[in-house]
Design a protein around this motif. Sequence first.
Motif, PDB file in Angstrom:
ATOM      1  N   LYS A  83      -7.479  -4.896 -14.161  1.00  0.00           N
ATOM      2  CA  LYS A  83      -6.205  -5.228 -13.527  1.00  0.00           C
ATOM      3  C   LYS A  83      -5.588  -4.010 -12.834  1.00  0.00           C
ATOM      4  O   LYS A  83      -4.910  -4.143 -11.811  1.00  0.00           O
ATOM      5  CB  LYS A  83      -5.228  -5.796 -14.554  1.00  0.00           C
ATOM      6  CG  LYS A  83      -4.800  -4.812 -15.637  1.00  0.00           C
ATOM      7  CD  LYS A  83      -3.833  -5.445 -16.620  1.00  0.00           C
ATOM      8  CE  LYS A  83      -3.401  -4.428 -17.689  1.00  0.00           C
ATOM      9  NZ  LYS A  83      -2.446  -5.026 -18.662  1.00  0.00           N
ATOM     10  N   ILE A  84      -5.852  -2.815 -13.389  1.00  0.00           N
ATOM     11  CA  ILE A  84      -5.327  -1.597 -12.780  1.00  0.00           C
ATOM     12  C   ILE A  84      -5.993  -1.339 -11.434  1.00  0.00           C
ATOM     13  O   ILE A  84      -5.329  -1.072 -10.427  1.00  0.00           O
ATOM     14  CB  ILE A  84      -5.554  -0.390 -13.715  1.00  0.00           C
ATOM     15  CG1 ILE A  84      -4.896  -0.619 -15.081  1.00  0.00           C
ATOM     16  CG2 ILE A  84      -5.032   0.887 -13.068  1.00  0.00           C
ATOM     17  CD1 ILE A  84      -3.412  -0.798 -15.044  1.00  0.00           C
TER      18      ILE A  84
ATOM     19  N   GLN B 233      -6.175  -1.719  -5.314  1.00  0.00           N
ATOM     20  CA  GLN B 233      -6.761  -2.308  -4.118  1.00  0.00           C
ATOM     21  C   GLN B 233      -5.751  -3.146  -3.349  1.00  0.00           C
ATOM     22  O   GLN B 233      -5.771  -3.200  -2.121  1.00  0.00           O
ATOM     23  CB  GLN B 233      -7.964  -3.186  -4.498  1.00  0.00           C
ATOM     24  CG  GLN B 233      -9.164  -2.400  -4.994  1.00  0.00           C
ATOM     25  CD  GLN B 233     -10.343  -3.299  -5.290  1.00  0.00           C
ATOM     26  OE1 GLN B 233     -10.760  -4.093  -4.458  1.00  0.00           O
ATOM     27  NE2 GLN B 233     -10.891  -3.181  -6.490  1.00  0.00           N
ATOM     28  N   ASP B 234      -4.842  -3.780  -4.061  1.00  0.00           N
ATOM     29  CA  ASP B 234      -3.850  -4.653  -3.417  1.00  0.00           C
ATOM     30  C   ASP B 234      -2.644  -3.900  -2.877  1.00  0.00           C
ATOM     31  O   ASP B 234      -1.981  -4.387  -1.958  1.00  0.00           O
ATOM     32  CB  ASP B 234      -3.354  -5.709  -4.416  1.00  0.00           C
ATOM     33  CG  ASP B 234      -4.441  -6.692  -4.822  1.00  0.00           C
ATOM     34  OD1 ASP B 234      -5.441  -6.809  -4.078  1.00  0.00           O
ATOM     35  OD2 ASP B 234      -4.293  -7.331  -5.883  1.00  0.00           O
TER      36      ASP B 234
ATOM     37  N   LYS C 245      -6.328   2.473   3.288  1.00  0.00           N
ATOM     38  CA  LYS C 245      -7.500   1.604   3.161  1.00  0.00           C
ATOM     39  C   LYS C 245      -8.694   2.345   2.593  1.00  0.00           C
ATOM     40  O   LYS C 245      -9.453   1.803   1.768  1.00  0.00           O
ATOM     41  CB  LYS C 245      -7.862   1.011   4.519  1.00  0.00           C
ATOM     42  CG  LYS C 245      -9.044   0.054   4.473  1.00  0.00           C
ATOM     43  CD  LYS C 245      -9.346  -0.533   5.848  1.00  0.00           C
ATOM     44  CE  LYS C 245     -10.554  -1.466   5.785  1.00  0.00           C
ATOM     45  NZ  LYS C 245     -10.884  -2.039   7.107  1.00  0.00           N
ATOM     46  N   CYS C 246      -8.885   3.589   3.029  1.00  0.00           N
ATOM     47  CA  CYS C 246     -10.004   4.387   2.534  1.00  0.00           C
ATOM     48  C   CYS C 246      -9.919   4.566   1.025  1.00  0.00           C
ATOM     49  O   CYS C 246     -10.925   4.470   0.310  1.00  0.00           O
ATOM     50  CB  CYS C 246     -10.027   5.740   3.237  1.00  0.00           C
ATOM     51  SG  CYS C 246     -11.386   6.823   2.722  1.00  0.00           S
ATOM     52  N   ILE C 247      -8.712   4.822   0.524  1.00  0.00           N
ATOM     53  CA  ILE C 247      -8.516   4.988  -0.919  1.00  0.00           C
ATOM     54  C   ILE C 247      -8.740   3.665  -1.637  1.00  0.00           C
ATOM     55  O   ILE C 247      -9.352   3.620  -2.708  1.00  0.00           O
ATOM     56  CB  ILE C 247      -7.102   5.524  -1.218  1.00  0.00           C
ATOM     57  CG1 ILE C 247      -6.935   6.944  -0.661  1.00  0.00           C
ATOM     58  CG2 ILE C 247      -6.817   5.508  -2.716  1.00  0.00           C
ATOM     59  CD1 ILE C 247      -7.812   7.976  -1.311  1.00  0.00           C
ATOM     60  N   ARG C 248      -8.257   2.577  -1.062  1.00  0.00           N
ATOM     61  CA  ARG C 248      -8.428   1.263  -1.699  1.00  0.00           C
ATOM     62  C   ARG C 248      -9.904   0.981  -1.986  1.00  0.00           C
ATOM     63  O   ARG C 248     -10.256   0.456  -3.029  1.00  0.00           O
ATOM     64  CB  ARG C 248      -7.847   0.158  -0.813  1.00  0.00           C
ATOM     65  CG  ARG C 248      -6.344   0.146  -0.704  1.00  0.00           C
ATOM     66  CD  ARG C 248      -5.836  -1.215  -0.237  1.00  0.00           C
ATOM     67  NE  ARG C 248      -6.367  -1.592   1.067  1.00  0.00           N
ATOM     68  CZ  ARG C 248      -5.792  -1.316   2.226  1.00  0.00           C
ATOM     69  NH1 ARG C 248      -4.653  -0.623   2.238  1.00  0.00           N
ATOM     70  NH2 ARG C 248      -6.312  -1.710   3.367  1.00  0.00           N
ATOM     71  N   ASN C 249     -10.744   1.326  -1.032  1.00  0.00           N
ATOM     72  CA  ASN C 249     -12.173   1.052  -1.184  1.00  0.00           C
ATOM     73  C   ASN C 249     -12.819   1.867  -2.294  1.00  0.00           C
ATOM     74  O   ASN C 249     -13.888   1.508  -2.794  1.00  0.00           O
ATOM     75  CB  ASN C 249     -12.898   1.323   0.135  1.00  0.00           C
ATOM     76  CG  ASN C 249     -12.545   0.309   1.206  1.00  0.00           C
ATOM     77  OD1 ASN C 249     -12.157  -0.822   0.903  1.00  0.00           O
ATOM     78  ND2 ASN C 249     -12.666   0.699   2.462  1.00  0.00           N
TER      79      ASN C 249
END
Length: 370
Positions: free
Chosen positions: A331-332, A337-338, A343-347
């Motif tokens: 969940k973390i 991601q949400d 965007k680069c970090i989200r991936n």
Amino acid sequence: MIDAAGNIPRVKNNFERQWAESVENGEVQKRFDALKERQKLPLKDKIRESEERIIEWHNAFDGNVGISFSGGVDSTVLTWLARRLYPNIEAVFCNTGLEYPELYQFVKNTPNVHIIKPKMPFGQVLKTYGYPLISKKVARGLSILRNPTSKNQNIYRLYSQGINRFGEPVNGFQVPERWKQTFLKAPFELSDKCCEVMKKEPMRRYTRETGNVQFIGTMASDSKQRQRSWLQHGCNAYDLKNPHSTPLSFWTKQDVLQCLKMFNIPYANVYGDIKQNRETGKLYFTGVQSTGCVFCGFGLHMETQPNRFQRLYYSHPKLWKYCMDTLGLRKIMQYIQDNCPDKCIRNKFKIEPDPEPYKQMSIFKERSQA
């Protein structure tokens, strides 16, 4: 009393004053240059100097010394080195319950290792303090920013604006905006307390109970904080509240791999084999590159895919499921991601790997059966 600039003036303590003087008179630069020169020494010279530091520490405490043994390759080399001189030195391992099973098996198979445990289980640490994410400094800063009080105004400003209690700008403390946007309103806390609770406090307790002052296998190249510690105290830190010796401080990761390979030192098989890159000539492990706590999220945003948890999905599926579902990491990571604006970090926080490319992670099991 707060002045017009919003400062709460305080006199510098002895440590701050001595450090400032060392910076101004060029002593810190001299020590930094000396460190760089030591890091360039051939391995045989590093071994000789490390042995000198070990002998000094052993003699200073009349042999009442021990080895902080994590089961990782750094502490494995340190243990090998110290026991060449003093075969009966006790090693102490803190069983956090978050180690790779191969690592724990290696520890149990190593002679003269005393196993201790933290007082608080890791699940309770997460509930009480928060999750270890991004870095210790960022996690600590976000914890302060999320919980301002009348007593933490100076430290709050340090992490929010990068300004210390004297009104001076300080590099490296202000929490980056992307982490503020991601975590300030998150439905969970972040914290740097896990290492303190799970490892440092049990080790201090062991030292109090036994009187054995510790050798630790850390290196200045590990982090800026460890580099600064060497610049302040050298390998043998006698004048700290909790004295300790770091005889490998001026080594590098390449030195550790070279030492393992050259002297055929046994190590935990979760690392895989030691190979040499044909292009760079550098040594590397075919398995995990470092061990530590399996759950730890510090530095995850700096990894290339597959990240540590994607690799864990194939190499240790039970551990992966425990981290994701029992300890709540799924969940973390999904929250990041949400909600992360980058965007680069989200991936970087993907939970499961693409199906096929990483099944080679069975390398861990192959070596463990060899």
